[in-house]
Design a protein around this motif. Structure first.
Motif, PDB file in Angstrom:
ATOM      1  N   UNK A   7     -18.002  36.300 -58.599  1.00  0.00           N
ATOM      2  CA  UNK A   7     -17.458  35.188 -58.280  1.00  0.00           C
ATOM      3  C   UNK A   7     -16.185  35.466 -57.337  1.00  0.00           C
ATOM      4  N   UNK A   8     -16.484  34.968 -56.148  1.00  0.00           N
ATOM      5  CA  UNK A   8     -15.633  35.428 -55.056  1.00  0.00           C
ATOM      6  C   UNK A   8     -14.698  34.369 -54.442  1.00  0.00           C
ATOM      7  N   UNK A  27     -25.378  33.841 -49.168  1.00  0.00           N
ATOM      8  CA  UNK A  27     -26.595  34.103 -48.894  1.00  0.00           C
ATOM      9  C   UNK A  27     -27.086  35.114 -49.880  1.00  0.00           C
ATOM     10  N   UNK A  28     -26.186  36.189 -50.442  1.00  0.00           N
ATOM     11  CA  UNK A  28     -26.630  36.924 -51.241  1.00  0.00           C
ATOM     12  C   UNK A  28     -26.787  36.436 -52.792  1.00  0.00           C
ATOM     13  N   UNK A  29     -26.442  35.142 -52.966  1.00  0.00           N
ATOM     14  CA  UNK A  29     -26.364  34.507 -53.994  1.00  0.00           C
ATOM     15  C   UNK A  29     -25.160  34.499 -55.013  1.00  0.00           C
ATOM     16  N   UNK A  30     -24.020  35.020 -54.597  1.00  0.00           N
ATOM     17  CA  UNK A  30     -22.944  35.108 -55.027  1.00  0.00           C
ATOM     18  C   UNK A  30     -22.172  33.593 -55.358  1.00  0.00           C
ATOM     19  N   UNK A  31     -21.399  33.446 -56.463  1.00  0.00           N
ATOM     20  CA  UNK A  31     -20.748  32.240 -56.534  1.00  0.00           C
ATOM     21  C   UNK A  31     -19.387  32.549 -55.779  1.00  0.00           C
ATOM     22  N   UNK A  32     -19.303  31.194 -54.733  1.00  0.00           N
ATOM     23  CA  UNK A  32     -17.937  31.293 -54.070  1.00  0.00           C
ATOM     24  C   UNK A  32     -17.059  30.281 -54.242  1.00  0.00           C
ATOM     25  N   UNK A  33     -15.819  30.439 -54.005  1.00  0.00           N
ATOM     26  CA  UNK A  33     -14.606  29.182 -54.061  1.00  0.00           C
ATOM     27  C   UNK A  33     -14.080  29.514 -52.861  1.00  0.00           C
ATOM     28  N   UNK A  50     -27.435  21.744 -50.814  1.00  0.00           N
ATOM     29  CA  UNK A  50     -28.256  22.978 -50.514  1.00  0.00           C
ATOM     30  C   UNK A  50     -27.500  24.322 -50.638  1.00  0.00           C
ATOM     31  N   UNK A  51     -26.167  24.124 -51.243  1.00  0.00           N
ATOM     32  CA  UNK A  51     -25.385  25.376 -51.413  1.00  0.00           C
ATOM     33  C   UNK A  51     -24.752  25.188 -52.647  1.00  0.00           C
ATOM     34  N   UNK A  52     -25.351  25.180 -53.851  1.00  0.00           N
ATOM     35  CA  UNK A  52     -24.709  24.931 -55.178  1.00  0.00           C
ATOM     36  C   UNK A  52     -23.746  26.001 -55.404  1.00  0.00           C
ATOM     37  N   UNK A  53     -23.941  27.239 -54.837  1.00  0.00           N
ATOM     38  CA  UNK A  53     -22.986  28.292 -55.387  1.00  0.00           C
ATOM     39  C   UNK A  53     -21.736  28.424 -54.649  1.00  0.00           C
ATOM     40  N   UNK A  54     -21.451  27.285 -53.971  1.00  0.00           N
ATOM     41  CA  UNK A  54     -19.955  27.192 -53.333  1.00  0.00           C
ATOM     42  C   UNK A  54     -19.268  25.990 -53.681  1.00  0.00           C
ATOM     43  N   UNK A  55     -17.934  26.054 -54.168  1.00  0.00           N
ATOM     44  CA  UNK A  55     -17.212  25.269 -54.517  1.00  0.00           C
ATOM     45  C   UNK A  55     -15.913  25.049 -53.356  1.00  0.00           C
ATOM     46  N   UNK A  56     -15.674  24.130 -52.844  1.00  0.00           N
ATOM     47  CA  UNK A  56     -14.825  23.686 -51.738  1.00  0.00           C
ATOM     48  C   UNK A  56     -13.515  23.263 -52.490  1.00  0.00           C
ATOM     49  N   UNK A  57     -12.531  23.704 -52.359  1.00  0.00           N
ATOM     50  CA  UNK A  57     -11.256  23.029 -53.061  1.00  0.00           C
ATOM     51  C   UNK A  57     -10.165  22.744 -51.889  1.00  0.00           C
ATOM     52  N   UNK A  70      -8.292  28.159 -57.432  1.00  0.00           N
ATOM     53  CA  UNK A  70      -9.429  28.756 -56.820  1.00  0.00           C
ATOM     54  C   UNK A  70      -9.515  30.286 -57.495  1.00  0.00           C
ATOM     55  N   UNK A  71      -8.886  30.598 -58.279  1.00  0.00           N
ATOM     56  CA  UNK A  71      -8.955  31.982 -59.037  1.00  0.00           C
ATOM     57  C   UNK A  71      -9.417  32.243 -60.250  1.00  0.00           C
ATOM     58  N   UNK A  72      -9.806  31.132 -60.823  1.00  0.00           N
ATOM     59  CA  UNK A  72     -10.572  31.262 -62.252  1.00  0.00           C
ATOM     60  C   UNK A  72     -12.053  31.304 -62.143  1.00  0.00           C
ATOM     61  N   UNK A  73     -12.834  31.814 -62.702  1.00  0.00           N
ATOM     62  CA  UNK A  73     -14.385  31.721 -62.877  1.00  0.00           C
ATOM     63  C   UNK A  73     -14.546  30.602 -63.604  1.00  0.00           C
ATOM     64  N   UNK A  74     -15.815  30.051 -63.611  1.00  0.00           N
ATOM     65  CA  UNK A  74     -16.272  29.015 -64.296  1.00  0.00           C
ATOM     66  C   UNK A  74     -15.833  28.854 -65.934  1.00  0.00           C
ATOM     67  N   UNK A  75     -15.842  30.127 -66.497  1.00  0.00           N
ATOM     68  CA  UNK A  75     -15.451  30.102 -67.866  1.00  0.00           C
ATOM     69  C   UNK A  75     -13.987  29.697 -68.139  1.00  0.00           C
ATOM     70  N   UNK A  76     -13.066  29.628 -67.102  1.00  0.00           N
ATOM     71  CA  UNK A  76     -11.731  29.179 -67.207  1.00  0.00           C
ATOM     72  C   UNK A  76     -10.662  30.169 -67.848  1.00  0.00           C
ATOM     73  N   UNK A  77     -11.193  31.581 -68.083  1.00  0.00           N
ATOM     74  CA  UNK A  77     -10.410  32.355 -68.769  1.00  0.00           C
ATOM     75  C   UNK A  77     -10.404  33.867 -67.934  1.00  0.00           C
ATOM     76  N   UNK A  78     -11.297  33.930 -67.330  1.00  0.00           N
ATOM     77  CA  UNK A  78     -11.535  35.134 -66.489  1.00  0.00           C
ATOM     78  C   UNK A  78     -11.114  34.821 -64.912  1.00  0.00           C
TER      79      UNK A  78
END
Length: 245
Positions: A7-8, A27-33, A50-57, A70-78
């Motif tokens: 997650x970047x 493109x490499x499939x990583x989760x991006x915020x 078409x870009x489900x791995x991008x969250x724009x805040x 923008x600094x927490x992963x989806x789990x909310x704790x990492x």
């Protein structure tokens, strides 16, 4: 290339170097915020459908609360695995300055503050690797640009370089893991040109040289993605790297 999904978080990804790094990371499939004052700038390039791995805040990099979103992963704790910081000001050439002479140091202070606050308030775990785009010409260990460019570096770029120096110093003193990327003068257009790399340790000095005139924003972002995000070259951690053609 690492098979692990990271997650970047991106700050300053709406154009140039940051946009290029974001493109290759997605493109490499990583989760991006990505934090963006005007989200449509990014969603028009990367449609959500078409870009489900991008969250724009929506927010401002000079606001620690916006940055924290923008600094927490989806789990909310990492905390995120990587942070890409390509914030910068717009040049005002006739005044030899930029529109916000303290934008880099202010935004970096917000990133570091947000990390500390999340650790304290949410017990967030993890140690993000912070990648910042700085510039040649700010080294304390000698000239890292061609002598012919001295008028440009010593006079025209003085104001933004003061800001970059302050940003670098706060990051080095933060205790966080980092890589400072110092490209030579930035141009436009992705190329297939080979990129030379020099490495500098803040205490030990210049470990290798790479002095050149130009490198494009697109190639700089691609290099960041390939060498620091998709895989992490350990030789560049807690170092400054100069990149040029």
């Amino acid at each position: 290339m690492s098979s692990e999904t990271k997650t970047v978080a991106f700050f300053g990804a709406s154009g140039g170097t940051g946009l290029s790094a974001l493109k290759y990371t997605l493109k490499a499939g990583h989760q991006c915020i990505a934090l963006c004052r005007y989200p449509a700038k990014l969603t028009s390039i990367f449609p959500p459908a078409t870009t489900p791995n991008l969250r724009v805040v929506e927010g401002n990099a000079k606001n620690a609360s916006d940055v924290a979103n923008c600094l927490l992963k989806a789990d909310g704790s990492s905390l995120v695995d990587e942070i890409v910081f390509t914030v910068g000001g717009k040049p005002i050439l006739h005044k030899l300055t930029i529109d916000d002479p303290s934008v880099c140091r202010t935004a970096m202070a917000c990133v570091l503050e947000a990390i500390a606050d999340l650790r304290a308030s949410k017990n967030a775990t993890g140690r993000p690797h912070i990648v910042v785009c700085s510039t040649t010409g700010v080294s304390k260990h000698g000239r890292d640009y061609p002598l012919a460019l001295y008028p440009v570096y010593g006079w025209m770029l003085k104001v933004p370089h003061i800001d970059k120096e302050a940003m670098e110093e706060s990051l080095r003193n933060s205790g966080e893991a980092y890589t400072i990327v110092r490209p030579s003068l930035l141009s436009d257009g992705e190329t297939d040109k080979p990129i030379r790399v020099g490495v500098e340790d803040y205490k030990e000095g210049r470990l290798s040289e790479a002095i050149g005139y130009f490198i494009s924003r697109e190639d700089t972002g691609k290099w960041i993605a390939q060498n620091l995000l998709l895989q992490r070259n350990a030789d560049y951690v807690n170092k400054a790297v100069m990149i040029t053609y």
